[in-house]
Design an enzyme around this catalytic site. Structure first.
Site, PDB file in Angstrom:
ATOM      1  N   LYS A 119       0.719  -1.145   0.084  1.00 47.73           N
ATOM      2  CA  LYS A 119       0.058   0.066   0.007  1.00 47.73           C
ATOM      3  C   LYS A 119       0.863   1.275   0.091  1.00 47.73           C
ATOM      4  O   LYS A 119       0.629   2.035  -0.766  1.00 47.73           O
ATOM      5  CB  LYS A 119      -0.868   0.044   1.303  1.00 47.73           C
ATOM      6  CG  LYS A 119      -2.102   1.216   1.230  1.00 47.73           C
ATOM      7  CD  LYS A 119      -2.429   1.444   2.423  1.00 47.73           C
ATOM      8  CE  LYS A 119      -1.415   2.449   3.166  1.00 47.73           C
ATOM      9  NZ  LYS A 119      -1.823   2.918   4.461  1.00 47.73           N
ATOM     10  N   ASP A 137      -6.659   1.111   1.350  1.00 45.46           N
ATOM     11  CA  ASP A 137      -6.226   1.511   2.467  1.00 45.46           C
ATOM     12  C   ASP A 137      -7.692   1.207   3.469  1.00 45.46           C
ATOM     13  O   ASP A 137      -8.494   0.705   2.721  1.00 45.46           O
ATOM     14  CB  ASP A 137      -5.863   2.938   2.875  1.00 45.46           C
ATOM     15  CG  ASP A 137      -6.984   4.011   2.814  1.00 45.46           C
ATOM     16  OD1 ASP A 137      -7.857   3.585   1.980  1.00 45.46           O
ATOM     17  OD2 ASP A 137      -6.787   5.098   2.918  1.00 45.46           O
TER      18      ASP A 137
END
Ligand code: SF4
Length: 210
Positions: A119, A137
């Site tokens: 991420k 997220d």
């Protein structure tokens, strides 16, 4: 599905025509460090501590040579600050020793850094190098599930793959930012603003509020 995706992206364009990352940074490595610090906390808190951290240690070398206890003290109000202070020092040391202080445009190298997962690498690659990426997220995950773009039990990796398949590559990064902002300000975890949401009819959780 195509029509659904079109309706979602059109609404996100309407709400957030020029989405951008809300972490403050002036240098490439500052973004990388800010994203690492943002795990399990808010951008607002990260901006507060990085303003002090980057002011006191204005270069990567300064951060590399900083006293870890002082870094801990500065970032104390964000979660897991001891671990994150170690990440800051290790990232600064690695970049200064191996990349002349530059952030490499290389996913493998980025993901090998302390505290950097897929991420974080996605956020960095998309913001610094305009690489098409979708960083999943907590907001992107929640919004995807509520809008039926992913299933409730899908992992972040699966959600990322599904979004990459459903969205045109040219809008991956933009839609990622828009979904983060939509989740942060409208489709909140608690008390989402369903009354005003134009995606209400397609939402899996619309009965939450109305
Ligand atoms: Fe989120 Fe509510 Fe809109 Fe569903 S209707 S997408 S829960 S804001």
């Amino acid at each position: 599905m195509k029509e659904k995706v079109y309706n979602i992206t059109s609404y996100l364009d309407e709400l957030f025509p020029n989405p951008r990352c809300e972490l403050n940074y002036n240098k490439d490595y500052e973004l990388l460090i800010a994203v690492v610090l943002s795990a399990q906390t808010t951008d607002k808190r990260v901006n507060k501590v990085t303003a002090v951290l980057f002011d006191k240690y204005p270069t990567l070398k300064d951060l590399k040579n900083a006293d870890i206890k002082d870094i801990e003290k500065i970032i104390k109000e964000i979660g897991t600050f001891r671990k994150k202070a170690v990440f800051v020092k290790e990232i600064a040391t690695f970049l200064d020793d191996n990349y002349d202080g530059k952030v490499p445009n290389d996913r493998k190298v980025l993901e090998s850094l302390s505290g950097v997962g897929r991420k974080t690498a996605n956020v960095v690659l998309s913001n610094l190098f305009d690489e098409p990426c979708i960083a999943v997220d907590t907001h992107v995950s929640r919004v995807s599930k509520r809008l039926g773009l992913a299933y409730k039990n899908d992992s972040v990796e699966v959600i990322e793959r599904k979004l990459m398949k459903k969205l045109d590559k040219s809008i991956w990064s933009k839609t990622h930012h828009q979904m983060v902002l939509f989740g942060r300000y409208h489709c909140k975890a608690i008390n989402p603003e369903c009354e005003t949401c134009k995606l209400y009819d397609m939402c899996k959780e619309k009965k939450l509020k109305v």
